[in-house]
Design a protein around this motif. Sequence first.
Motif, PDB file in Angstrom:
ATOM      1  N   ASP A   1       0.839  -1.199   0.000  1.00  0.00           N
ATOM      2  CA  ASP A   1       0.000   0.000   0.000  1.00  0.00           C
ATOM      3  C   ASP A   1       0.876   1.252   0.000  1.00  0.00           C
ATOM      4  N   ARG A   2       0.649   2.136  -0.964  1.00  0.00           N
ATOM      5  CA  ARG A   2       1.447   3.352  -1.050  1.00  0.00           C
ATOM      6  C   ARG A   2       1.093   4.355   0.046  1.00  0.00           C
ATOM      7  N   ARG A   3      -0.122   4.280   0.573  1.00  0.00           N
ATOM      8  CA  ARG A   3      -0.564   5.221   1.599  1.00  0.00           C
ATOM      9  C   ARG A   3      -0.481   4.623   3.001  1.00  0.00           C
ATOM     10  N   ARG A   4       0.469   3.748   3.209  1.00  0.00           N
ATOM     11  CA  ARG A   4       0.557   3.056   4.495  1.00  0.00           C
ATOM     12  C   ARG A   4       0.951   3.966   5.650  1.00  0.00           C
ATOM     13  N   SER A   5       1.469   5.133   5.357  1.00  0.00           N
ATOM     14  CA  SER A   5       1.848   6.053   6.436  1.00  0.00           C
ATOM     15  C   SER A   5       0.631   6.747   7.036  1.00  0.00           C
ATOM     16  N   ARG A   6      -0.530   6.554   6.485  1.00  0.00           N
ATOM     17  CA  ARG A   6      -1.737   7.222   6.962  1.00  0.00           C
ATOM     18  C   ARG A   6      -2.400   6.507   8.132  1.00  0.00           C
ATOM     19  N   TYR A   7      -2.043   5.279   8.387  1.00  0.00           N
ATOM     20  CA  TYR A   7      -2.654   4.539   9.481  1.00  0.00           C
ATOM     21  C   TYR A   7      -1.599   3.680  10.152  1.00  0.00           C
ATOM     22  N   GLY A   8      -1.975   3.010  11.211  1.00  0.00           N
ATOM     23  CA  GLY A   8      -1.026   2.278  12.034  1.00  0.00           C
ATOM     24  C   GLY A   8      -0.442   1.042  11.372  1.00  0.00           C
ATOM     25  N   VAL A   9       0.595   0.537  11.978  1.00  0.00           N
ATOM     26  CA  VAL A   9       1.316  -0.616  11.444  1.00  0.00           C
ATOM     27  C   VAL A   9       0.461  -1.884  11.502  1.00  0.00           C
ATOM     28  N   PHE A  10      -0.320  -2.045  12.536  1.00  0.00           N
ATOM     29  CA  PHE A  10      -1.038  -3.298  12.750  1.00  0.00           C
ATOM     30  C   PHE A  10      -2.499  -3.257  12.330  1.00  0.00           C
ATOM     31  N   LEU A  11      -2.947  -2.181  11.676  1.00  0.00           N
ATOM     32  CA  LEU A  11      -4.352  -2.113  11.276  1.00  0.00           C
ATOM     33  C   LEU A  11      -4.702  -3.183  10.248  1.00  0.00           C
ATOM     34  N   LEU A  12      -4.002  -3.208   9.145  1.00  0.00           N
ATOM     35  CA  LEU A  12      -4.324  -4.177   8.089  1.00  0.00           C
ATOM     36  C   LEU A  12      -4.047  -5.621   8.502  1.00  0.00           C
ATOM     37  N   PRO A  13      -2.905  -5.920   9.142  1.00  0.00           N
ATOM     38  CA  PRO A  13      -2.733  -7.304   9.612  1.00  0.00           C
ATOM     39  C   PRO A  13      -3.781  -7.712  10.647  1.00  0.00           C
ATOM     40  N   GLY A  14      -4.175  -6.785  11.499  1.00  0.00           N
ATOM     41  CA  GLY A  14      -5.194  -7.102  12.499  1.00  0.00           C
ATOM     42  C   GLY A  14      -6.547  -7.389  11.873  1.00  0.00           C
ATOM     43  N   VAL A  15      -6.934  -6.575  10.907  1.00  0.00           N
ATOM     44  CA  VAL A  15      -8.194  -6.800  10.199  1.00  0.00           C
ATOM     45  C   VAL A  15      -8.137  -8.125   9.450  1.00  0.00           C
ATOM     46  N   CYS A  16      -7.013  -8.394   8.846  1.00  0.00           N
ATOM     47  CA  CYS A  16      -6.833  -9.629   8.083  1.00  0.00           C
ATOM     48  C   CYS A  16      -6.974 -10.858   8.991  1.00  0.00           C
ATOM     49  N   VAL A  17      -6.319 -10.840  10.120  1.00  0.00           N
ATOM     50  CA  VAL A  17      -6.395 -11.980  11.050  1.00  0.00           C
ATOM     51  C   VAL A  17      -7.794 -12.107  11.636  1.00  0.00           C
ATOM     52  N   ALA A  18      -8.423 -10.982  11.989  1.00  0.00           N
ATOM     53  CA  ALA A  18      -9.770 -11.041  12.566  1.00  0.00           C
ATOM     54  C   ALA A  18     -10.771 -11.641  11.577  1.00  0.00           C
ATOM     55  N   ALA A  19     -10.724 -11.190  10.341  1.00  0.00           N
ATOM     56  CA  ALA A  19     -11.641 -11.744   9.336  1.00  0.00           C
ATOM     57  C   ALA A  19     -11.363 -13.223   9.087  1.00  0.00           C
TER      58      ALA A  19
ATOM     59  N   ALA B   1      -7.716   4.852   4.105  1.00  0.00           N
ATOM     60  CA  ALA B   1      -6.646   5.765   3.690  1.00  0.00           C
ATOM     61  C   ALA B   1      -7.151   7.092   3.125  1.00  0.00           C
ATOM     62  N   PRO B   2      -8.116   7.130   2.219  1.00  0.00           N
ATOM     63  CA  PRO B   2      -8.558   8.434   1.715  1.00  0.00           C
ATOM     64  C   PRO B   2      -9.217   9.299   2.787  1.00  0.00           C
ATOM     65  N   ARG B   3     -10.005   8.692   3.648  1.00  0.00           N
ATOM     66  CA  ARG B   3     -10.638   9.454   4.731  1.00  0.00           C
ATOM     67  C   ARG B   3      -9.584  10.009   5.683  1.00  0.00           C
ATOM     68  N   ARG B   4      -8.642   9.183   6.018  1.00  0.00           N
ATOM     69  CA  ARG B   4      -7.599   9.612   6.946  1.00  0.00           C
ATOM     70  C   ARG B   4      -6.729  10.698   6.323  1.00  0.00           C
TER      71      ARG B   4
END
Length: 100
Positions: A22-40, A83-86
């Motif tokens: 993700d090119r916009r990864r600096s807009r949110y935390g390090v563990f947001l996407l891995p956490g969502v991925c594991v939870a789902a 990312a766009p909202r943030r």
Amino acid sequence: MISLVVAALAALSAGFLIRALDRRRSRYGVFLLPGVCVAAAMVLWVLLQLGGTGSDPDLHWLVWALPPCAGAVAAVITALAVAPRREARDTAELERVLRL
């Protein structure tokens, strides 16, 4: 139970891979996407186990394959939604601070 561990680790690695791409990864935390991925992935794993696919020899591969894939899809959707909202919120806040 080993399918739970494998599905969780595969989903975690998929989440970190999606974050790295993700090119916009600096807009949110390090563990947001891995956490969502594991939870789902874990929710789908539980649903598949309750559905009986874990004990059916013909459908047992679904318990191994579907949770990481579903987690990756959830992480991509989260990245596209957050990312766009943030970015817009951060830009508005920066402009507000700079006007002071």
